[in-house]
Design a protein around this motif. Sequence first.
Motif, PDB file in Angstrom:
ATOM      1  N   LEU A 137     -14.100   4.011 -36.018  1.00 18.34           N
ATOM      2  CA  LEU A 137     -15.079   3.697 -35.631  1.00 18.34           C
ATOM      3  C   LEU A 137     -15.327   3.150 -36.186  1.00 18.34           C
ATOM      4  CD1 LEU A 137     -17.797   6.016 -34.669  1.00 18.34           C
ATOM      5  CD2 LEU A 137     -16.478   4.857 -32.949  1.00 18.34           C
ATOM      6  N   VAL A 138     -14.462   2.882 -38.132  1.00 20.24           N
ATOM      7  CA  VAL A 138     -15.037   1.509 -38.641  1.00 20.24           C
ATOM      8  C   VAL A 138     -14.034   0.760 -38.138  1.00 20.24           C
ATOM      9  CG1 VAL A 138     -15.154   1.160 -41.468  1.00 20.24           C
ATOM     10  CG2 VAL A 138     -15.676   3.592 -40.562  1.00 20.24           C
ATOM     11  N   CYS A 139     -12.914   1.397 -38.234  1.00 18.26           N
ATOM     12  CA  CYS A 139     -11.168   0.704 -37.671  1.00 18.26           C
ATOM     13  C   CYS A 139     -12.096  -0.566 -36.593  1.00 18.26           C
ATOM     14  CB  CYS A 139     -10.696   1.291 -37.221  1.00 18.26           C
ATOM     15  SG  CYS A 139      -9.621   1.641 -38.803  1.00 18.26           S
ATOM     16  N   LEU A 140     -12.741  -0.307 -35.788  1.00 11.92           N
ATOM     17  CA  LEU A 140     -12.688  -0.658 -34.511  1.00 11.92           C
ATOM     18  C   LEU A 140     -14.167  -2.027 -35.143  1.00 11.92           C
ATOM     19  CD1 LEU A 140     -13.596  -0.765 -30.679  1.00 11.92           C
ATOM     20  CD2 LEU A 140     -15.171   0.513 -31.240  1.00 11.92           C
ATOM     21  N   ILE A 141     -14.939  -1.801 -35.957  1.00 12.52           N
ATOM     22  CA  ILE A 141     -15.808  -2.342 -36.206  1.00 12.52           C
ATOM     23  C   ILE A 141     -15.620  -3.527 -36.853  1.00 12.52           C
ATOM     24  CG2 ILE A 141     -18.235  -3.110 -37.497  1.00 12.52           C
ATOM     25  CD1 ILE A 141     -18.299  -1.413 -35.070  1.00 12.52           C
ATOM     26  N   THR A 142     -14.432  -2.960 -37.581  1.00 13.05           N
ATOM     27  CA  THR A 142     -14.076  -4.151 -38.634  1.00 13.05           C
ATOM     28  C   THR A 142     -12.967  -5.036 -38.233  1.00 13.05           C
ATOM     29  OG1 THR A 142     -13.780  -2.531 -40.813  1.00 13.05           O
ATOM     30  CG2 THR A 142     -12.499  -4.291 -40.778  1.00 13.05           C
ATOM     31  N   TRP A 143     -12.109  -4.887 -36.866  1.00 11.44           N
ATOM     32  CA  TRP A 143     -11.434  -5.580 -36.113  1.00 11.44           C
ATOM     33  C   TRP A 143     -12.222  -6.223 -35.473  1.00 11.44           C
ATOM     34  CZ3 TRP A 143      -6.829  -7.711 -36.143  1.00 11.44           C
ATOM     35  CH2 TRP A 143      -5.832  -6.988 -36.547  1.00 11.44           C
ATOM     36  N   TYR A 144     -13.097  -6.532 -34.938  1.00 11.90           N
ATOM     37  CA  TYR A 144     -13.813  -6.996 -33.756  1.00 11.90           C
ATOM     38  C   TYR A 144     -14.699  -8.217 -34.645  1.00 11.90           C
ATOM     39  CZ  TYR A 144     -17.584  -8.554 -30.840  1.00 11.90           C
ATOM     40  OH  TYR A 144     -18.903  -9.621 -30.236  1.00 11.90           O
ATOM     41  N   ASP A 145     -14.930  -8.022 -35.941  1.00 12.48           N
ATOM     42  CA  ASP A 145     -15.763  -8.528 -36.886  1.00 12.48           C
ATOM     43  C   ASP A 145     -14.604 -10.220 -37.477  1.00 12.48           C
ATOM     44  OD1 ASP A 145     -17.875  -7.855 -36.879  1.00 12.48           O
ATOM     45  OD2 ASP A 145     -18.026  -6.470 -39.017  1.00 12.48           O
ATOM     46  N   LEU A 146     -13.904  -9.228 -37.322  1.00 12.37           N
ATOM     47  CA  LEU A 146     -12.322 -10.430 -37.576  1.00 12.37           C
ATOM     48  C   LEU A 146     -12.195 -11.197 -36.800  1.00 12.37           C
ATOM     49  CD1 LEU A 146     -10.687  -8.907 -40.584  1.00 12.37           C
ATOM     50  CD2 LEU A 146     -11.985  -9.724 -41.305  1.00 12.37           C
ATOM     51  N   LEU A 147     -11.445 -10.383 -35.700  1.00  8.48           N
ATOM     52  CA  LEU A 147     -11.170 -11.226 -33.990  1.00  8.48           C
ATOM     53  C   LEU A 147     -12.425 -12.453 -34.087  1.00  8.48           C
ATOM     54  CD1 LEU A 147      -9.159  -8.607 -32.749  1.00  8.48           C
ATOM     55  CD2 LEU A 147      -7.836 -10.128 -33.413  1.00  8.48           C
ATOM     56  N   PHE A 148     -13.427 -11.870 -33.509  1.00 10.03           N
ATOM     57  CA  PHE A 148     -14.467 -12.684 -33.549  1.00 10.03           C
ATOM     58  C   PHE A 148     -14.941 -14.165 -34.175  1.00 10.03           C
ATOM     59  CE2 PHE A 148     -19.355 -14.320 -33.620  1.00 10.03           C
ATOM     60  CZ  PHE A 148     -19.315 -13.951 -31.958  1.00 10.03           C
ATOM     61  N   GLN A 149     -14.855 -13.688 -35.637  1.00 13.83           N
ATOM     62  CA  GLN A 149     -15.089 -15.595 -36.270  1.00 13.83           C
ATOM     63  C   GLN A 149     -13.375 -16.238 -36.060  1.00 13.83           C
ATOM     64  OE1 GLN A 149     -17.308 -16.618 -38.220  1.00 13.83           O
ATOM     65  NE2 GLN A 149     -18.476 -14.957 -37.530  1.00 13.83           N
ATOM     66  N   ILE A 150     -11.916 -15.435 -35.927  1.00 13.11           N
ATOM     67  CA  ILE A 150     -11.473 -16.160 -35.554  1.00 13.11           C
ATOM     68  C   ILE A 150     -10.884 -16.329 -34.511  1.00 13.11           C
ATOM     69  CG2 ILE A 150      -7.901 -15.785 -35.544  1.00 13.11           C
ATOM     70  CD1 ILE A 150      -9.119 -13.426 -38.121  1.00 13.11           C
ATOM     71  N   ASN A 151     -11.351 -15.887 -33.042  1.00 16.89           N
ATOM     72  CA  ASN A 151     -11.405 -16.407 -32.049  1.00 16.89           C
ATOM     73  C   ASN A 151     -12.062 -17.767 -32.291  1.00 16.89           C
ATOM     74  OD1 ASN A 151     -11.278 -15.687 -28.969  1.00 16.89           O
ATOM     75  ND2 ASN A 151     -13.115 -15.888 -28.689  1.00 16.89           N
ATOM     76  N   ILE A 152     -13.458 -17.743 -32.541  1.00 18.74           N
ATOM     77  CA  ILE A 152     -13.870 -18.918 -32.927  1.00 18.74           C
ATOM     78  C   ILE A 152     -13.416 -20.155 -33.544  1.00 18.74           C
ATOM     79  CG2 ILE A 152     -16.032 -20.483 -33.774  1.00 18.74           C
ATOM     80  CD1 ILE A 152     -17.080 -17.882 -33.987  1.00 18.74           C
ATOM     81  N   ILE A 153     -12.699 -20.247 -34.052  1.00 20.23           N
ATOM     82  CA  ILE A 153     -11.927 -20.860 -35.010  1.00 20.23           C
ATOM     83  C   ILE A 153     -10.641 -21.001 -33.791  1.00 20.23           C
ATOM     84  CG2 ILE A 153     -10.228 -22.111 -36.801  1.00 20.23           C
ATOM     85  CD1 ILE A 153     -11.915 -19.717 -38.148  1.00 20.23           C
TER      86      ILE A 153
END
Length: 364
Positions: A137-153
């Motif tokens: 669950l912690v890995c899921l939240i961590t990856w989503y936060d990082l991928l969300f920001q990189i997807n914006i870029i």
Amino acid sequence: MRGKKHGVQARFLEVNKKAAYMPCASHRLNLVIADAARSSITSISFFGYLQRIYNLFAASTKRWVILKKHVTHFTVKSLPDTRWEAKVEAVKSLRFQTTEILEAIEELERVSLDNRDGFISTECRALAIEVRNWRFLVCLITWYDLLFQINIISKALQSPSICINDQISHIEAGMSFVSQYRHGGVAIAEGKAKELADELEVDRAYPEPRRRKKICLFSYESSDESDHQTGEEVFRREFFYPLVDTISQSLQERFKNMNDFKKKYGCLCSASNMKSAITSDMLPSSCAALAKGIGEDDIDFTVASCERSFSKLKLIKNFLRNSMSQGRLAGLSVISIEHELSREIDTENLVQQFATVKDRKVKF
């Protein structure tokens, strides 16, 4: 294509020694995510579980019906092999519908047991156990936060009107976010994961690391210091820090020449830069720097719009239009690529003009 000895860059340099190579910024950002996904065994296993969940339901229409009965907003997505920033869609479906997907897996397990299908039932049981894991669950939240920001870029870099100033600002914003996330990212991810853990009734505890037994042959030997680390410290050391550090280092290495390019070629990147160079009497120095540095540095830019245009060929010439001629294919491609302009054209007027020219009826 980047090859300086045998690639496209080398062929251009054979014709013109001062030709400037322009790597795609979107591709470089895509490679950043590819490097991060291979940063640790935990990251590799995480995306492996996501792909297994998709394969479990996508292999049968009956299983997909079970999934759709529980999931109403986002269906599970397959992990793309090339567009790594698109992995945020696969992570988002599980991030915001963890309970629904878990209920679908448990129902599929019950149906498989009734049908005496041992392979599917054991697969469902293994996936359900992993999803109910606090570390997952912690890995899921961590990856989503990082991928969300990189997807914006990534979406910003794919804009046809982006200039070098905007590109630098987006990359620097991404570096700043990763740097801040490294210091407090675990606490943020654990805070968000607590809600999922309470909903799934998961124990909020990391798995304890295996203690290695070391035989001390002499009295001055001490025990291994790694044996005293907690499960959270092992999680940070084996997953979180390698992931964040890999993203930060890869961003710096792949976009390190942007500022150098801006100093030498920045006056030509946009009309506002050219006007500011003229008004501030910086035009002679800018032109001198341009003449000195041309052909020596790589130019960061994006070819996303060109690739999107080229991808239209696959949509236009399919197996039903296999006998299409080159002229018709080129015409349809131009219409599809320039669809914004084609919508403004009055086609009825063109048809009337064409009919008038080709009119063969004799008028009495």
